[in-house]
Scaffold this active site. Structure first.
Site, PDB file in Angstrom:
ATOM      1  N   VAL A 163       0.874  -1.164   0.000  1.00 52.40           N
ATOM      2  CA  VAL A 163       0.000   0.000   0.000  1.00 52.40           C
ATOM      3  C   VAL A 163       0.917   1.222   0.000  1.00 52.40           C
ATOM      4  CG1 VAL A 163      -1.799   1.256   1.245  1.00 52.40           C
ATOM      5  CG2 VAL A 163      -1.713  -1.249   1.365  1.00 52.40           C
ATOM      6  N   CYS A 164       0.586   2.205  -0.816  1.00 50.38           N
ATOM      7  CA  CYS A 164       1.282   3.492  -0.773  1.00 50.38           C
ATOM      8  C   CYS A 164       2.779   3.265  -1.046  1.00 50.38           C
ATOM      9  CB  CYS A 164       1.007   4.128   0.593  1.00 50.38           C
ATOM     10  SG  CYS A 164       1.315   5.895   0.738  1.00 50.38           S
ATOM     11  N   THR A 165       3.655   3.935  -0.321  1.00 52.14           N
ATOM     12  CA  THR A 165       5.093   3.786  -0.576  1.00 52.14           C
ATOM     13  C   THR A 165       5.655   2.457  -0.067  1.00 52.14           C
ATOM     14  OG1 THR A 165       5.549   5.081   1.413  1.00 52.14           O
ATOM     15  CG2 THR A 165       5.553   6.260  -0.678  1.00 52.14           C
ATOM     16  N   THR A 195       1.894   3.271  -6.536  1.00 53.62           N
ATOM     17  CA  THR A 195       2.283   3.731  -5.209  1.00 53.62           C
ATOM     18  C   THR A 195       1.567   5.065  -4.975  1.00 53.62           C
ATOM     19  OG1 THR A 195       4.187   4.250  -3.789  1.00 53.62           O
ATOM     20  CG2 THR A 195       4.385   4.903  -6.088  1.00 53.62           C
ATOM     21  N   ALA A 222      -2.404   2.230  -4.546  1.00 53.67           N
ATOM     22  CA  ALA A 222      -1.990   3.635  -4.519  1.00 53.67           C
ATOM     23  C   ALA A 222      -1.934   4.127  -3.068  1.00 53.67           C
ATOM     24  CB  ALA A 222      -2.955   4.446  -5.378  1.00 53.67           C
TER      25      ALA A 222
END
Lengths: 209, 209
Positions: free
Chosen positions: A99-101, A119, A145
């Site tokens: 998830v995300c970075t 990301t 993202a």
């Protein structure tokens, strides 16, 4: 089914808790938060502390890996202890996700080699084959993202693991029928002045840490 | 601005972490998790433990109160220590809010007397004036529906506190541009068989605890 979520100093809480809230409701699932060492791990805001009961070496072969993001990925993405653990887990996992970075950690471990991925929108240039989609599925590797996208990712994963009825039941149990009051949740939708606020805040945080 | 989120045994994590992730990003905001006593508080799944650093009596006058839900509300909604604290906080708060069955705690404290309110769809019959909306605003009292609705509630609250640009920037920072893979997040939308799965799981959990 064992689901491992590694936490590290300066993780973003919703990145981890969104998927946890969905995946922990799968029949027979057990979510284990893991850290370099058992103990308290503090989120990026410093306002939240999670007591993590297991070290990485205690959870070597989970079925599902979910790597959250946060400012802490800046060091974790280069930390060979984490990267080795991720590689070892990925070798045997049913699903390897971020998830995300958290995607930058998968990238650092080589998991994303040759794969499309996503990301947080501020960091897509760090990936080799970035895709501007909320959830990107490449076989067993799934990336989401920024931050809240982990909920959507986890619901798709729930469907792949347990079927559509169960995944829909989890959506209903967490009453996930979103009604954001604005339509500015994506860089393609937000007004320029709002994009600038977020870019400015991110730059300030970078300068600070 | 001080934002207090009380945690208690068997809270639902996303109820608390959704609003935390939004409200902690408000300029000048500080989120304090509080518990009956400082120490580890365990979520409803037993798979997550949060280290809470402050007792209720250390945070007597926060500007904003966010009460999460979870199976633990069944006892907390009758616990006079919690109800007294909630009453005292509400007397001076700028906003008094709840997510999911956190509304039953506000109800127990008398905060919802005469007001429309919402809660998790399985529990709306416990409220005096339930409304089938995702977020219900009654002056300074704001209630949100089940679990994930806390994110939508917190974004509205962010707008009231800091204006629309900041609220939109927070939405963009957490990339809250939801794409649920199914449209079954509300009892008005989910198929009957999915409703039955959730009702069955809830009944089983009730029997167990």
């Amino acid at each position: 089914m064992q689901i491992a979520i590694p936490l590290f100093d300066r993780f973003t809480a919703l990145d981890a808790i969104g998927p946890y809230e969905v995946l922990s409701r799968l029949p027979g699932a057990r979510v284990d938060f893991v850290a370099f060492e058992p103990g308290v791990v503090r989120a990026d805001t410093r306002m939240l502390a999670i007591e993590v009961e297991k070290g990485l070496d205690e959870v070597p072969r989970p079925d599902v890996l979910v790597v959250p993001g946060g400012a802490g990925t800046r060091s974790v993405m280069h930390d060979e202890r984490m990267l080795d653990w991720v590689r070892g887990v990925h070798e045997h996992s049913e699903y390897t996700t971020s998830v995300c970075t958290g995607a930058l950690v998968l990238h650092g471990a080589g998991v994303l080699d040759g794969l499309e991925a996503t990301t947080h929108w501020l960091y897509t240039d760090r990936l080799d084959r970035p895709v501007a989609r909320r959830v990107v599925e490449q076989g067993k590797v799934i990336t989401a993202a920024g931050v809240s996208a982990g909920i959507d990712m986890a619901l798709r994963l729930a469907e792949r693991i347990a079927g559509q009825d169960i995944a829909q039941a989890i959506q209903l149990a967490i009453e996930y029928d979103p009604e954001p009051p604005f339509d500015s949740g994506s860089p393609r939708k937000a007004p320029d002045r709002v994009l600038e606020i977020v870019r400015g805040a991110e730059a300030a945080q970078h300068a600070q840490t």
